[in-house]
Design a protein around this motif. Structure first.
Motif, PDB file in Angstrom:
ATOM      1  N   LYS A 125       0.831  -1.200   0.000  1.00 45.68           N
ATOM      2  CA  LYS A 125       0.000   0.000   0.000  1.00 45.68           C
ATOM      3  C   LYS A 125       0.870   1.256   0.000  1.00 45.68           C
ATOM      4  CE  LYS A 125      -3.928   2.080   2.424  1.00 45.68           C
ATOM      5  NZ  LYS A 125      -3.316   3.418   2.626  1.00 45.68           N
ATOM      6  N   GLY A 126       1.950   1.225   0.806  1.00 45.62           N
ATOM      7  CA  GLY A 126       2.867   2.365   0.813  1.00 45.62           C
ATOM      8  C   GLY A 126       3.540   2.554  -0.530  1.00 45.62           C
ATOM      9  N   GLN A 127       3.951   1.437  -1.142  1.00 46.21           N
ATOM     10  CA  GLN A 127       4.559   1.534  -2.468  1.00 46.21           C
ATOM     11  C   GLN A 127       3.577   2.091  -3.488  1.00 46.21           C
ATOM     12  OE1 GLN A 127       6.187  -2.382  -3.404  1.00 46.21           O
ATOM     13  NE2 GLN A 127       8.240  -1.579  -3.107  1.00 46.21           N
ATOM     14  N   ARG A 128       2.344   1.596  -3.432  1.00 50.65           N
ATOM     15  CA  ARG A 128       1.339   2.069  -4.390  1.00 50.65           C
ATOM     16  C   ARG A 128       1.035   3.548  -4.178  1.00 50.65           C
ATOM     17  NH1 ARG A 128      -3.729  -1.565  -6.094  1.00 50.65           N
ATOM     18  NH2 ARG A 128      -1.924  -2.701  -6.896  1.00 50.65           N
ATOM     19  N   ASP A 129       0.980   3.977  -2.916  1.00 46.98           N
ATOM     20  CA  ASP A 129       0.747   5.398  -2.639  1.00 46.98           C
ATOM     21  C   ASP A 129       1.904   6.248  -3.162  1.00 46.98           C
ATOM     22  OD1 ASP A 129      -1.633   4.756  -1.439  1.00 46.98           O
ATOM     23  OD2 ASP A 129      -0.826   4.760   0.606  1.00 46.98           O
ATOM     24  N   ASN A 130       3.128   5.745  -2.970  1.00 44.78           N
ATOM     25  CA  ASN A 130       4.288   6.480  -3.482  1.00 44.78           C
ATOM     26  C   ASN A 130       4.253   6.570  -5.006  1.00 44.78           C
ATOM     27  OD1 ASN A 130       5.365   6.912  -0.919  1.00 44.78           O
ATOM     28  ND2 ASN A 130       6.547   5.015  -0.947  1.00 44.78           N
ATOM     29  N   ILE A 131       3.889   5.465  -5.644  1.00 43.57           N
ATOM     30  CA  ILE A 131       3.800   5.470  -7.105  1.00 43.57           C
ATOM     31  C   ILE A 131       2.718   6.434  -7.572  1.00 43.57           C
ATOM     32  CG2 ILE A 131       3.191   4.062  -9.113  1.00 43.57           C
ATOM     33  CD1 ILE A 131       4.524   1.693  -7.706  1.00 43.57           C
ATOM     34  N   ARG A 132       1.587   6.446  -6.844  1.00 42.49           N
ATOM     35  CA  ARG A 132       0.510   7.358  -7.218  1.00 42.49           C
ATOM     36  C   ARG A 132       0.943   8.816  -7.065  1.00 42.49           C
ATOM     37  NH1 ARG A 132      -2.703   6.364  -3.484  1.00 42.49           N
ATOM     38  NH2 ARG A 132      -2.545   8.330  -2.367  1.00 42.49           N
ATOM     39  N   ARG A 133       1.645   9.116  -5.958  1.00 42.87           N
ATOM     40  CA  ARG A 133       2.122  10.485  -5.766  1.00 42.87           C
ATOM     41  C   ARG A 133       3.135  10.873  -6.836  1.00 42.87           C
ATOM     42  NH1 ARG A 133       1.770   9.153  -0.153  1.00 42.87           N
ATOM     43  NH2 ARG A 133       3.927   8.433  -0.165  1.00 42.87           N
ATOM     44  N   LEU A 134       4.040   9.947  -7.150  1.00 44.78           N
ATOM     45  CA  LEU A 134       5.024  10.234  -8.198  1.00 44.78           C
ATOM     46  C   LEU A 134       4.343  10.435  -9.548  1.00 44.78           C
ATOM     47  CD1 LEU A 134       7.879   7.716  -7.258  1.00 44.78           C
ATOM     48  CD2 LEU A 134       7.906  10.199  -6.994  1.00 44.78           C
ATOM     49  N   THR A 135       3.313   9.630  -9.802  1.00 42.37           N
ATOM     50  CA  THR A 135       2.578   9.781 -11.062  1.00 42.37           C
ATOM     51  C   THR A 135       1.871  11.128 -11.120  1.00 42.37           C
ATOM     52  OG1 THR A 135       2.238   7.379 -11.154  1.00 42.37           O
ATOM     53  CG2 THR A 135       0.830   8.745 -12.539  1.00 42.37           C
ATOM     54  N   GLU A 136       1.262  11.531  -9.997  1.00 40.76           N
ATOM     55  CA  GLU A 136       0.595  12.835  -9.956  1.00 40.76           C
ATOM     56  C   GLU A 136       1.605  13.965 -10.153  1.00 40.76           C
ATOM     57  OE1 GLU A 136      -1.376  12.855  -6.234  1.00 40.76           O
ATOM     58  OE2 GLU A 136      -3.045  11.566  -6.885  1.00 40.76           O
ATOM     59  N   GLN A 137       2.775  13.848  -9.504  1.00 37.64           N
ATOM     60  CA  GLN A 137       3.805  14.868  -9.675  1.00 37.64           C
ATOM     61  C   GLN A 137       4.306  14.912 -11.114  1.00 37.64           C
ATOM     62  OE1 GLN A 137       6.815  13.984  -6.769  1.00 37.64           O
ATOM     63  NE2 GLN A 137       5.556  14.617  -5.031  1.00 37.64           N
ATOM     64  N   ARG A 138       4.466  13.721 -11.709  1.00 33.57           N
ATOM     65  CA  ARG A 138       4.906  13.677 -13.106  1.00 33.57           C
ATOM     66  C   ARG A 138       3.874  14.326 -14.022  1.00 33.57           C
ATOM     67  NH1 ARG A 138       4.513   8.076 -15.876  1.00 33.57           N
ATOM     68  NH2 ARG A 138       2.365   8.819 -15.776  1.00 33.57           N
ATOM     69  N   ASP A 139       2.597  14.024 -13.770  1.00 36.30           N
ATOM     70  CA  ASP A 139       1.539  14.627 -14.590  1.00 36.30           C
ATOM     71  C   ASP A 139       1.503  16.142 -14.403  1.00 36.30           C
ATOM     72  OD1 ASP A 139       0.891  12.107 -15.450  1.00 36.30           O
ATOM     73  OD2 ASP A 139      -0.756  11.839 -14.014  1.00 36.30           O
ATOM     74  N   GLU A 140       1.720  16.580 -13.153  1.00 38.15           N
ATOM     75  CA  GLU A 140       1.723  18.023 -12.896  1.00 38.15           C
ATOM     76  C   GLU A 140       2.895  18.695 -13.599  1.00 38.15           C
ATOM     77  OE1 GLU A 140       1.735  21.093  -9.060  1.00 38.15           O
ATOM     78  OE2 GLU A 140       1.706  18.916  -8.770  1.00 38.15           O
ATOM     79  N   ILE A 141       4.068  18.058 -13.532  1.00 40.84           N
ATOM     80  CA  ILE A 141       5.246  18.617 -14.205  1.00 40.84           C
ATOM     81  C   ILE A 141       5.031  18.637 -15.715  1.00 40.84           C
ATOM     82  CG2 ILE A 141       7.686  18.205 -14.715  1.00 40.84           C
ATOM     83  CD1 ILE A 141       7.958  17.127 -11.859  1.00 40.84           C
ATOM     84  N   THR A 142       4.428  17.559 -16.237  1.00 41.18           N
ATOM     85  CA  THR A 142       4.146  17.510 -17.674  1.00 41.18           C
ATOM     86  C   THR A 142       3.187  18.622 -18.080  1.00 41.18           C
ATOM     87  OG1 THR A 142       4.461  15.106 -17.664  1.00 41.18           O
ATOM     88  CG2 THR A 142       3.294  16.050 -19.536  1.00 41.18           C
ATOM     89  N   SER A 143       2.161  18.847 -17.240  1.00 44.99           N
ATOM     90  CA  SER A 143       1.205  19.915 -17.532  1.00 44.99           C
ATOM     91  C   SER A 143       1.884  21.283 -17.501  1.00 44.99           C
ATOM     92  CB  SER A 143       0.057  19.867 -16.521  1.00 44.99           C
ATOM     93  OG  SER A 143      -0.851  20.916 -16.738  1.00 44.99           O
ATOM     94  N   LEU A 144       2.747  21.495 -16.488  1.00 49.63           N
ATOM     95  CA  LEU A 144       3.472  22.766 -16.410  1.00 49.63           C
ATOM     96  C   LEU A 144       4.400  22.945 -17.608  1.00 49.63           C
ATOM     97  CD1 LEU A 144       4.385  22.871 -12.603  1.00 49.63           C
ATOM     98  CD2 LEU A 144       2.721  24.295 -13.795  1.00 49.63           C
ATOM     99  N   TYR A 145       5.046  21.859 -18.010  1.00 48.19           N
ATOM    100  CA  TYR A 145       5.945  21.935 -19.168  1.00 48.19           C
ATOM    101  C   TYR A 145       5.170  22.308 -20.429  1.00 48.19           C
ATOM    102  CZ  TYR A 145       9.131  20.441 -22.848  1.00 48.19           C
ATOM    103  OH  TYR A 145       9.914  20.392 -23.966  1.00 48.19           O
ATOM    104  N   ARG A 146       3.978  21.724 -20.578  1.00 48.72           N
ATOM    105  CA  ARG A 146       3.163  22.058 -21.742  1.00 48.72           C
ATOM    106  C   ARG A 146       2.727  23.516 -21.704  1.00 48.72           C
ATOM    107  NH1 ARG A 146      -0.727  16.643 -21.852  1.00 48.72           N
ATOM    108  NH2 ARG A 146       0.874  15.184 -22.631  1.00 48.72           N
ATOM    109  N   GLU A 147       2.363  23.998 -20.506  1.00 48.46           N
ATOM    110  CA  GLU A 147       1.972  25.402 -20.389  1.00 48.46           C
ATOM    111  C   GLU A 147       3.143  26.321 -20.711  1.00 48.46           C
ATOM    112  OE1 GLU A 147       0.379  26.021 -16.535  1.00 48.46           O
ATOM    113  OE2 GLU A 147      -1.389  24.755 -16.845  1.00 48.46           O
ATOM    114  N   ILE A 148       4.335  25.950 -20.208  1.00 52.06           N
ATOM    115  CA  ILE A 148       5.520  26.763 -20.488  1.00 52.06           C
ATOM    116  C   ILE A 148       5.842  26.742 -21.980  1.00 52.06           C
ATOM    117  CG2 ILE A 148       8.015  26.917 -20.110  1.00 52.06           C
ATOM    118  CD1 ILE A 148       7.510  25.916 -17.259  1.00 52.06           C
ATOM    119  N   SER A 149       5.721  25.565 -22.593  1.00 50.37           N
ATOM    120  CA  SER A 149       5.984  25.462 -24.033  1.00 50.37           C
ATOM    121  C   SER A 149       4.993  26.304 -24.828  1.00 50.37           C
ATOM    122  CB  SER A 149       5.903  23.993 -24.467  1.00 50.37           C
ATOM    123  OG  SER A 149       6.873  23.212 -23.803  1.00 50.37           O
TER     124      SER A 149
END
Length: 216
Positions: A125-149
């Motif tokens: 469960k801890g691993q899955r939560d960490n993966i989910r948080r990392l995925t959310e952070q990656r999606d947020e960074i991707t969204s910010l990168y697209r906005e910056i682009s």
């Protein structure tokens, strides 16, 4: 079939399979309690009631551990219920009713299985939560990168427009300057340019204390 329904079916299958194996092994153990004198001959090895029950309990633990690793919350609940069922039959049926003190290690084994399954579940469960948080952070960074682009592209377009406006303004300034100092019909310098040039020569001659001549 979509991905979510496929994941649910893949999770329920090992739960049903492992539960059936657990119940079957538990039924064999209970059957063996009724006839403690039974003995099996497997490849020349004599397996009595105690060895068989020990093997059955260990097999249940292996199945429960696999179920804990293979599934998440539903499998964890199933493992807890199956181990609790084993504790009830071993503790109540074996120790209290049948008076078999040898069933006590089975109770301890089931309790150990619950502890192991709990550790596995919360670790996963801890691993899955960490993966989910990392995925959310990656999606947020991707969204910010697209906005910056997109902003960079927009700024680039605006910069090109400003360059074009600047070029047009310089061309217009040249046109206005030519219209102001040159005759539109002949293309020769007009009176305004001559007066401006004379003013420049007068100021220069005053500073340099030199004279000049005008040929008309």
């Amino acid at each position: 079939m979509d991905k979510d329904s496929l994941g649910v079916s893949n999770e329920w299958f090992p739960i049903f399979l492992c539960s059936a194996i657990n119940i079957a092994l538990l039924a064999f153990v209970l059957k063996a309690y009724e006839n403690r004198q039974f003995q099996l001959d497997v490849f020349g090895l004599a397996i009595d009631f105690y060895i068989f029950s020990g093997f059955a309990v260990q097999a249940q633990i292996l199945v429960n551990t696999y179920l804990s690793i293979r599934t998440m919350k539903k499998g964890f609940i199933a493992v807890i219920l199956l181990n609790a069922l084993g504790i009830c039959f071993s503790g109540i049926g074996g120790v209290l009713v049948a008076g078999e003190i040898t069933a006590l290690p089975g109770v301890v084994t089931y309790l150990s299985s619950i502890i192991i399954s709990t550790v596995i579940y919360y670790f996963k469960k801890g691993q899955r939560d960490n993966i989910r948080r990392l995925t959310e952070q990656r999606d947020e960074i991707t969204s910010l990168y697209r906005e910056i682009s997109a902003s960079r592209e927009k700024l680039s377009q605006q910069n090109e427009q400003l360059k074009w406006y600047n070029k047009v303004m310089k061309e217009n300034e040249k046109k206005l300057e030519r219209m102001a100092y040159y005759d539109a019909l002949t293309g020769l310098p007009n009176r305004k340019m001559i007066i401006q040039k004379l003013d420049m020569l007068i100021h220069y001659s005053d500073r340099a204390e030199a004279g000049f001549a005008l040929v008309y």
